[in-house]
Design an enzyme around this catalytic site. Structure first.
Site, PDB file in Angstrom:
ATOM      1  N   ASP A 377       0.823  -1.216   0.000  1.00 51.99           N
ATOM      2  CA  ASP A 377       0.000   0.000   0.000  1.00 51.99           C
ATOM      3  C   ASP A 377       0.856   1.265   0.000  1.00 51.99           C
ATOM      4  OD1 ASP A 377       0.827  -0.907   2.577  1.00 51.99           O
ATOM      5  OD2 ASP A 377      -0.439   0.613   3.509  1.00 51.99           O
ATOM      6  N   GLU A 378       0.312   2.297  -0.539  1.00 53.85           N
ATOM      7  CA  GLU A 378       0.801   3.666  -0.372  1.00 53.85           C
ATOM      8  C   GLU A 378       2.297   3.847  -0.647  1.00 53.85           C
ATOM      9  OE1 GLU A 378      -2.401   5.097   2.998  1.00 53.85           O
ATOM     10  OE2 GLU A 378      -0.644   4.002   3.666  1.00 53.85           O
TER      11      GLU A 378
END
Ligand code: TNX
Length: 586
Positions: A377-378
């Site tokens: 993620d991210e």
């Protein structure tokens, strides 16, 4: 520095963890003299002696597949009851007895019996499905009571039959027996949660329950990276999951603020990367033995641990420990804030892949379950093409360990590997990339942030938590359907549901519980119960009866105004701590 465990709360063999209580106390958290409490308890016991069972057969959470109440079949557990169990189910019977002994004060010995033995409490493990002969009373045709016609059970399903002479739980696997035992626990009066003996009638409502899960994966995530939680806290979370038939604990083990698992081949990850936390606290990390203890404790409760090593982003703690993994080859300062998306391991350096291979190899070797979560993620600073290439290589490294890749849904554009599972945390169910990955073979775990994120505040005045995905009280946690939530992700592609608890603002056990309860049971019901049972009004009334159970067990919870909690009984069992009273660890 490994964890500094507090003493287990129930003796050397870890069973359910409970609050300690003053000798002579009847209910925890009560400052009334013991003699007065004993008098009140005895009086209440007399009142209920002739009454119906205080819990109804259809009060169970998560809602069972089928419930057939039979008020003529109420059963009362007596002091001389024994548990009889098929040999392979013995461990479940031991756990059930350990749950029931403190409050009843009964010895409840566990004895082996042949599969068809009967007694007041019988747990039968029947490798083939129970049939009319093996499970009398579970067919409509048996006694004309309107009971269910049963084709059979497999996996985690179970049957529970309560008649005036006893309780019988039948399942095809120990996991099924365990879920049936948790159901029985919920059918006893709330006082069963007391850590010390209570004088009451231990009534169980009569009838039959036939039950099995809707989805195979039902989980919660604990972020032990933003704040570190000692082993005992994690074990207690496992107990909370197991009560509600959740069968996976996802541990978010690494992030910018801390690396929480020992890796022998890269020792500074834990020694240096583990020494920080949000807010500047001392952090901490799990030794291999700590982690093994968590995994074994969970396994006994039929909960599978899913370890997450978050890559390529969320890696500041790793870069601090090994600057050669950083794109600029310079150690960053330790990070104790709560921003995301700024750090990443260098996807262009071969040493990064040696690091990934070593870490996932060691973590996989310590983990008996089939999953390894790669995060993903991210990673805002990694260009799309290098991100994809990195993920594809990392996925293959996980596959080489024999584990199945799980990752946040940002992994979707990368190539498919066998069995790959995407954990979807979006807030808008229109997600073409995830839908496309599903067409290429991915399965999905649903964690929509605006329904299932347990770090969101309940209400504007919730003292901890975020609100970027909205405010989530119980109804919002309950009112969605994993089977239809994301367009292009049909129910057949849904492996299950998970409720993540990120801990930027959560730093104590009481705060963890405050964020879990009462929303965790809502998510558990979405994972376990057939859609046909979904009904907010009925759910809130079933859930209401759990407040006194949590209070008696010393579990902190939010008394959400959406739930018709029963009037406070006398004496009042009080939750031990409210988050606003809790000392913060860091
Ligand atoms: C997003 S959701 C994150 C976490 C944060 C969380 C806070 C996801 C996969 N990543 O890094 O802790 O929001 O709510």
């Amino acid at each position: 520095m490994p964890t500094t465990p507090t003493a287990p709360e129930t003796g050397p063999e870890p069973t359910e963890t409970r609050p300690t209580s003053t000798p002579g106390e009847v209910l925890p958290g009560v400052a009334t003299p013991a003699a007065e409490l004993a008098r009140v308890a005895a009086g209440r016991a007399t009142e209920v002696l002739a009454g119906p069972a205080p819990v109804r057969l259809d009060d169970v959470v998560p809602a069972p597949e089928q419930v057939f109440p039979d008020p003529a079949g109420d059963f009362t557990l007596g002091a001389d009851a024994a548990l009889r169990v098929s040999p392979a189910g013995r461990d479940v019977a031991e756990q059930l007895a350990a749950w029931l002994r403190p409050a009843t004060g009964f010895p409840l010995p566990v004895t082996d019996v042949p599969a068809r033995g009967d007694g007041p409490l019988t747990l039968t493990l029947s490798p083939s499905a129970p049939d009319a002969a093996a499970a009398p009373g579970t067919r409509a045709t048996d006694d004309g009571s309107g009971g269910p016609a049963v084709d059979g059970l497999e996996g985690e399903g179970y049957h529970l039959d309560v008649t005036a002479t006893g309780v019988r739980i039948t399942a095809a696997t120990p996991a099924g027996l365990f879920h049936g035992a948790q159901t029985l626990r919920q059918l006893l009066p709330a006082a069963i949660e007391s850590p010390t003996p209570v004088a009451t009638r231990w009534a169980v409502p009569g009838g039959t329950i036939v039950d099995r899960p809707r989805f195979p994966y039902r989980g919660a995530m604990l972020d032990v990276a933003r704040h570190f939680f000692p082993v005992e806290d994690v074990l207690r979370v496992v107990d909370h999951l197991a009560r509600y038939k959740l069968n996976h604990l996802h541990l978010h083990l690494t992030d910018d603020q801390g690396w929480r698992i020992a890796v022998d081949s890269w020792p500074r990850l834990a020694e240096v990367g583990g020494a920080t936390a949000v807010g500047g606290g001392p952090g901490g990390w799990y030794s291999r033995d700590d982690y093994r203890r968590i995994v074994a404790y969970a396994a006994r409760r039929h909960v599978t641990v899913v370890p997450e090593i978050d890559l390529p982003g969320h890696t500041n703690a790793a870069l601090l420990a090994y600057p050669e993994l950083a794109p600029g080859k310079v150690a960053p300062p330790p990070y104790t804030g709560t921003e995301v998306g700024f750090s990443y391991v260098d996807p262009a350096d071969e040493r990064t892949y040696a690091f990934v291979a070593d870490v996932v190899g060691e973590v996989a070797a310590l983990t008996p379950g089939p999953w390894l979560h790669l995060g993903g993620d991210e990673a805002f600073k990694v260009p799309a093409e290098s991100y994809r290439a990195f993920v594809e290589r990392a996925q293959r490294l996980v596959q080489a360990t024999g584990k199945t890749v799980v990752g946040w849904h940002q992994l979707a554009p990368a190539g498919h590997v066998d069995g790959r599972v995407l954990q979807w945390w979006g807030t808008n169910g229109d997600d073409p990339e995830t839908a496309d990955a599903v067409r290429r073979g991915a399965r999905v775990i649903l964690s929509p942030a605006n329904h299932a994120y347990l770090d969101m505040k309940y209400a504007p005045d919730t003292p901890i938590g975020h609100d970027w995905a909205g405010l989530i009280d119980v109804r919002r946690a309950y009112e969605w359907d994993p089977g239809t939530h994301v367009r292009g992700v049909p129910a057949e592609a849904v492996l299950g549901v998970e409720a993540p608890l990120w801990t930027e603002s959560v730093s104590t056990r009481a705060e963890v519980e405050y964020m879990l309860f009462p929303r965790l049971p809502a998510v558990a019901e979405l994972g376990w119960s057939p859609r046909a049972t979904h009904d907010w009004q009925r759910f809130r009334s079933r859930l209401a009866g759990h407040g006194p159970r949590w209070a008696t067990a010393g579990i902190t919870f939010r008394p959400s105004p959406e739930i018709p909690w029963p009037p406070t009984p006398t004496p009042v069992p009080t939750p031990r701590r409210r988050p606003e009273d809790s000392p913060r660890r860091s």
